[in-house]
Motif scaffolding. Sequence first.
Motif, PDB file in Angstrom:
ATOM      1  N   TRP A  79       0.821  -1.205   0.000  1.00 50.59           N
ATOM      2  CA  TRP A  79       0.000   0.000   0.000  1.00 50.59           C
ATOM      3  C   TRP A  79       0.861   1.263   0.000  1.00 50.59           C
ATOM      4  N   VAL A  80       2.018   1.207   0.642  1.00 48.34           N
ATOM      5  CA  VAL A  80       2.949   2.339   0.558  1.00 48.34           C
ATOM      6  C   VAL A  80       3.399   2.519  -0.885  1.00 48.34           C
ATOM      7  N   MET A  81       3.704   1.417  -1.566  1.00 47.90           N
ATOM      8  CA  MET A  81       4.111   1.499  -2.974  1.00 47.90           C
ATOM      9  C   MET A  81       2.955   1.983  -3.858  1.00 47.90           C
ATOM     10  N   PHE A  82       1.744   1.589  -3.519  1.00 50.38           N
ATOM     11  CA  PHE A  82       0.553   2.069  -4.230  1.00 50.38           C
ATOM     12  C   PHE A  82       0.466   3.588  -4.130  1.00 50.38           C
ATOM     13  N   GLN A  83       0.753   4.115  -2.970  1.00 45.66           N
ATOM     14  CA  GLN A  83       0.753   5.570  -2.810  1.00 45.66           C
ATOM     15  C   GLN A  83       1.881   6.203  -3.612  1.00 45.66           C
ATOM     16  N   MET A  84       3.064   5.628  -3.515  1.00 40.04           N
ATOM     17  CA  MET A  84       4.230   6.216  -4.178  1.00 40.04           C
ATOM     18  C   MET A  84       4.086   6.200  -5.703  1.00 40.04           C
ATOM     19  N   GLY A  85       3.561   5.102  -6.229  1.00 40.00           N
ATOM     20  CA  GLY A  85       3.487   4.962  -7.683  1.00 40.00           C
ATOM     21  C   GLY A  85       2.205   5.472  -8.307  1.00 40.00           C
ATOM     22  N   GLY A  86       1.144   5.591  -7.508  1.00 42.41           N
ATOM     23  CA  GLY A  86      -0.147   5.980  -8.062  1.00 42.41           C
ATOM     24  C   GLY A  86      -0.732   7.223  -7.446  1.00 42.41           C
TER      25      GLY A  86
END
Length: 234
Positions: free
Chosen positions: A118-125
């Motif tokens: 979910w952190v990566m979801f925030q960072m990438g999206g």
Amino acid sequence: MADLSTYAVTRRWPPKHADHLQYYGLPTPNGVKVSIMLEETGLPYDAHLIDFASNDQKSPEFLSLNPNGKIPAILDPDGPDGAPLALFESGAILLYLADKTGRFLPADAARRWQTVQWVMFQMGGVGPMFGQLGFFHKFAGKEWEDKRPLQRYVDETKRLLGVMDTALDGRTWFMGDDYTIADIAMLGWVNGLVNFYEAGAITGFEQHRNVAAWLERGLARPAVQRGLKIPARD
């Protein structure tokens, strides 16, 4: 404790407390990820305002800390094995602070990686798409005659909000009952979408009831309220 005077950034922004973590940022959606995390964990830190109006982020001193010229960044005098650690990129800093304090990142391996996703979801999206929407809706891009870029980011923001709304159905936080760095990563961006970019209406934000309720819960946390204002703007 390490001598931070060897770091060029400390010559322009001297530490108030040499044994405290040094945070360099601005209360932007990316910056507040770190200030909220620091407030939530209670780690002692000094906050240094990096003023975009003065191009502080492009100064040689700041570039020595983050060659990408972006906020936030930190300098921890008590890093791994007691050696100082300079770190940039908000997602990396969240993961580091979670490891350092043992907080807001589940110990269970599966839940840990689900939180990281979910952190990566925030960072990438969420971050890139919400930020572009803000540019085309509120800032210089709103003057562009061609509205196709704005519509692209409106549509993508709606899609991302839909993903978040589904994930939060029946949940207090993204990881259920556990408030984690997944929530901390996204709170500033969702708050910014509604209250700074003023894009709630064009994205149908109120239709995403689970996200709206999650944001309300997040903003009710005292550490979040403090973190949204750090470092204080002059």
